[in-house]
Design a protein around this motif. Structure first.
Motif, short mmCIF file in Angstrom:
data_model
loop_
_atom_site.label_atom_id
_atom_site.label_comp_id
_atom_site.label_asym_id
_atom_site.label_seq_id
_atom_site.Cartn_x
_atom_site.Cartn_y
_atom_site.Cartn_z
N LEU A 18 25.85 46.98 17.69
CA LEU A 18 25.49 48.28 17.11
C LEU A 18 25.54 49.38 18.16
O LEU A 18 26.03 50.48 17.90
N LEU A 19 25.05 49.09 19.36
CA LEU A 19 25.09 50.08 20.44
C LEU A 19 26.54 50.44 20.80
O LEU A 19 26.86 51.62 20.99
N ALA A 20 27.41 49.44 20.86
CA ALA A 20 28.83 49.72 21.12
C ALA A 20 29.43 50.54 19.98
O ALA A 20 30.22 51.47 20.22
N ALA A 21 29.05 50.23 18.75
CA ALA A 21 29.55 50.98 17.59
C ALA A 21 29.09 52.44 17.64
O ALA A 21 29.85 53.36 17.30
N ILE A 22 27.86 52.66 18.08
CA ILE A 22 27.35 54.04 18.22
C ILE A 22 28.19 54.80 19.24
O ILE A 22 28.56 55.95 19.04
N GLY A 23 28.52 54.14 20.36
CA GLY A 23 29.36 54.77 21.38
C GLY A 23 30.72 55.15 20.83
O GLY A 23 31.21 56.26 21.05
N VAL A 24 31.33 54.24 20.08
CA VAL A 24 32.63 54.53 19.49
C VAL A 24 32.51 55.66 18.46
O VAL A 24 33.36 56.56 18.40
N ALA A 25 31.45 55.63 17.67
CA ALA A 25 31.25 56.69 16.67
C ALA A 25 31.06 58.05 17.34
O ALA A 25 31.56 59.07 16.84
N LEU A 26 30.35 58.07 18.46
CA LEU A 26 30.17 59.34 19.17
C LEU A 26 31.50 59.91 19.63
O LEU A 26 31.71 61.13 19.61
N LEU A 27 32.40 59.04 20.04
CA LEU A 27 33.73 59.52 20.41
C LEU A 27 34.48 60.08 19.21
O LEU A 27 35.31 60.97 19.33
N GLY A 28 34.17 59.55 18.03
CA GLY A 28 34.82 60.01 16.82
C GLY A 28 34.30 61.34 16.30
O GLY A 28 34.84 61.91 15.36
N LEU A 29 33.23 61.86 16.91
CA LEU A 29 32.67 63.14 16.48
C LEU A 29 33.50 64.33 16.94
O LEU A 29 33.27 65.45 16.48
N GLU A 30 34.42 64.08 17.84
CA GLU A 30 35.28 65.16 18.31
C GLU A 30 36.10 65.73 17.15
O GLU A 30 36.54 64.97 16.29
N PRO A 31 36.31 67.03 17.11
CA PRO A 31 37.12 67.58 16.03
C PRO A 31 38.55 67.07 16.09
O PRO A 31 39.12 66.94 17.17
N GLY A 32 39.07 66.77 14.95
CA GLY A 32 40.44 66.28 14.89
C GLY A 32 40.78 65.92 13.46
O GLY A 32 39.92 65.89 12.58
N GLU A 33 42.03 65.63 13.24
CA GLU A 33 42.50 65.30 11.90
C GLU A 33 42.52 63.79 11.72
O GLU A 33 43.03 63.06 12.57
N LEU A 34 41.95 63.32 10.61
CA LEU A 34 41.93 61.90 10.30
C LEU A 34 42.98 61.63 9.23
O LEU A 34 43.00 62.30 8.19
N THR A 35 43.85 60.68 9.49
CA THR A 35 44.88 60.32 8.51
C THR A 35 44.72 58.85 8.15
O THR A 35 44.20 58.05 8.94
#
Length: 182
Positions: A18-35
């Motif tokens: 879960l802690l690793a998933a939180i880290g990955v999710a935090l990286l995903g908070l950056e603005p960008g386009e999801l396809t």
């Protein structure tokens, strides 16, 4: 990360995942386009990493020393040779290109895979999967040194979460076995 969840034996393992998933999710908070294609490729990459870890662990248990890695490397080289010949142009005849290719192969495949297969003989694949998540932290440090690219505070928090998960999973892991000497 899914490998950690599926292979978990204790609730503590799920905390590290879960802690690793939180880290990955935090990286995903950056603005960008999801396809959908990007999501699909990310899921495909995750499945490939899980397969690599499980197959490498199995190879390490079944083959002594680095024999399994040697066989896999030869099969991969033979499988890729026709594409190399077909698409390399004139570079294949240049000894500098061949030497550079051999050096890249040694540094990017042979040495790391040798270390990984040895590690997979002594720790569970689920813990190894978390440890592999340290690679982005190493890449971030290389980015600072090589190209002077600095992370934001949120990105460093994400890296810290992944590192904490890796350390926690490693510290709470009992060794499977001591590898047999070659």
């Amino acid at each position: 990360m899914w490998l950690v969840v599926v292979g978990s034996r204790r609730p503590r393992d799920l905390v590290w995942a879960l802690l690793a998933a939180i880290g990955v999710a935090l990286l995903g908070l950056e603005p960008g386009e999801l396809t959908w294609a990007g999501v699909g490729f990310a899921l495909l990459a995750a499945a490939a990493w899980a397969a690599y870890i499980l197959l490498s662990a199995s190879t390490g248990r079944r083959w002594p020393g680095l024999d399994g890695l040697t066989v896999a490397s030869v099969v991969a080289t033979v499988g890729m040779a026709p594409f190399l010949v077909a698409f390399s142009g004139r570079g294949l005849g240049d000894p500098h290109v061949v030497a550079a290719g051999a050096l890249v192969g040694l540094l990017s495949s042979v040495i790391p895979y040798s270390c990984e297969i040895t590690a997979l003989r002594t720790i569970r694949p689920s813990v190894f999967g978390i440890l592999m998540s340290l690679e982005p932290a190493a890449a971030a440090l290389a980015g600072i040194v090589v190209v002077h690219e600095f992370l934001t505070g949120l990105q460093w928090l994400a890296v810290a979460c992944v590192i904490a998960a890796s350390v926690g999973a490693t510290r709470s892991e009992a060794r499977i076995a001591v590898p047999a000497p070659d």
